[in-house]
Write an enzyme that holds these catalytic residues in place. Structure first.
Site: not given
Ligand code: 13P
Length: 250
Positions: A10, A12, A97, A167, A212
């Site tokens: 992802n 983002k 998010e 998550e 993470s």
């Molecule tokens: P991180 O791996 O940066 O913690 O993000 C996890 C996430 O939100 C994947 O959708």
């Protein structure tokens, strides 16, 4: 036998045409990915680039969101049908998010999952509790309510067509990974809940862990019986780290 593992990056709101090119070409040309499914969920604007650079390899691409509407006066939104124009395989819905920063409630997440299924795109339904909720002993309750709102929209008959990503909000972008036992506990719970509705779907359902995940934490997480891969944020922006995580899933 474990289910075929799935690792999804992802991105983002990260990337640029030039940075993406190197990352996508590296993925497209990578070996050692035959035994699992790999995908990247990129910002909408880069779907065309992902399609162009990944089309000849084994890695799929997807979106990070979708509109709850089909078309019309919804400035700034992107419909499921538009995603299909770019041959996406997956769409994320209910990422924490989106839930927290854009106030997306459970019902809306369910509608978005339904919209993706209507155009034959696999929704990756994200669920997970905050730290306060975990500390208050509400993890199962929160995850259940998020999940039930999706079933209400898509129907039990479509349980076999989705992917779930657990998550925990407290693990996202914090460097605080859930322990393998914590992840397994929730993944096992989710699968049990699905089994109450549809045993066959529970057997084939892929439940990804996200929060993470890094090369050094991935292996133990992926070894858990009910962890079927990962949803990777930060580490998916680094080609070597992401490929390492993918290979650890096999
Ligand atoms: P991180 O791996 O940066 O913690 O993000 C996890 C996430 O939100 C994947 O959708």
């Amino acid at each position: 036998m474990k289910r075929k593992q799935l690792v999804v990056g992802n991105w983002k709101m990260n990337g640029s045409l030039s940075d993406n090119a190197a990352l996508l070409d590296g993925l497209s040309g990578a070996d050692g990915l035959m035994a699992l499914d790999v995908a990247v969920c990129v910002p909408y604007l880069y779907l065309a680039q992902a399609r162009e650079r990944l089309a000849s390899g084994g890695v799929s691409w997807g979106a990070q969101n979708v509109s709850e509407y089909d078309s019309g006066a919804y400035t700034g939104e992107v419909s499921g049908k538009m995603l299909v124009d770019f041959q996406v395989s997956f769409g994320l819905v209910g990422h924490s998010e989106r839930r927290s920063l854009y106030a997306e409630p459970n019902e809306l997440v369910g509608i978005k999952a339904r919209k993706l299924l209507e155009v034959e795109v696999t929704p990756i339904v994200c669920v997970g509790e905050t730290l306060e909720q975990r500390e208050a002993g509400q993890t199962f309750e929160i995850v259940s309510s998020q999940f039930e709102a999706v079933i209400e929209q898509i129907g039990i008959e479509n349980l076999g067509r989705i992917v779930i990503a657990y998550e925990p909000v407290w693990a996202i972008g914090t460097g605080l990974t859930a322990s393998p036992a914590q992840a397994q506990e929730v993944h096992g719970y989710i699968r049990e809940q699905v089994a109450l509705l549809d045993k066959a779907a529970a057997g084939s359902l892929r439940i990804l862990y996200g929060g993470s995940v890094k090369p050094d934490s991935a292996e133990k997480l992926f070894q858990q019986a009910d962890v079927d891969g990962g949803l990777i944020g930060g580490a998916s922006l680094n080609l070597i780290d992401f490929l390492t995580i993918c290979r650890l899933a096999t």
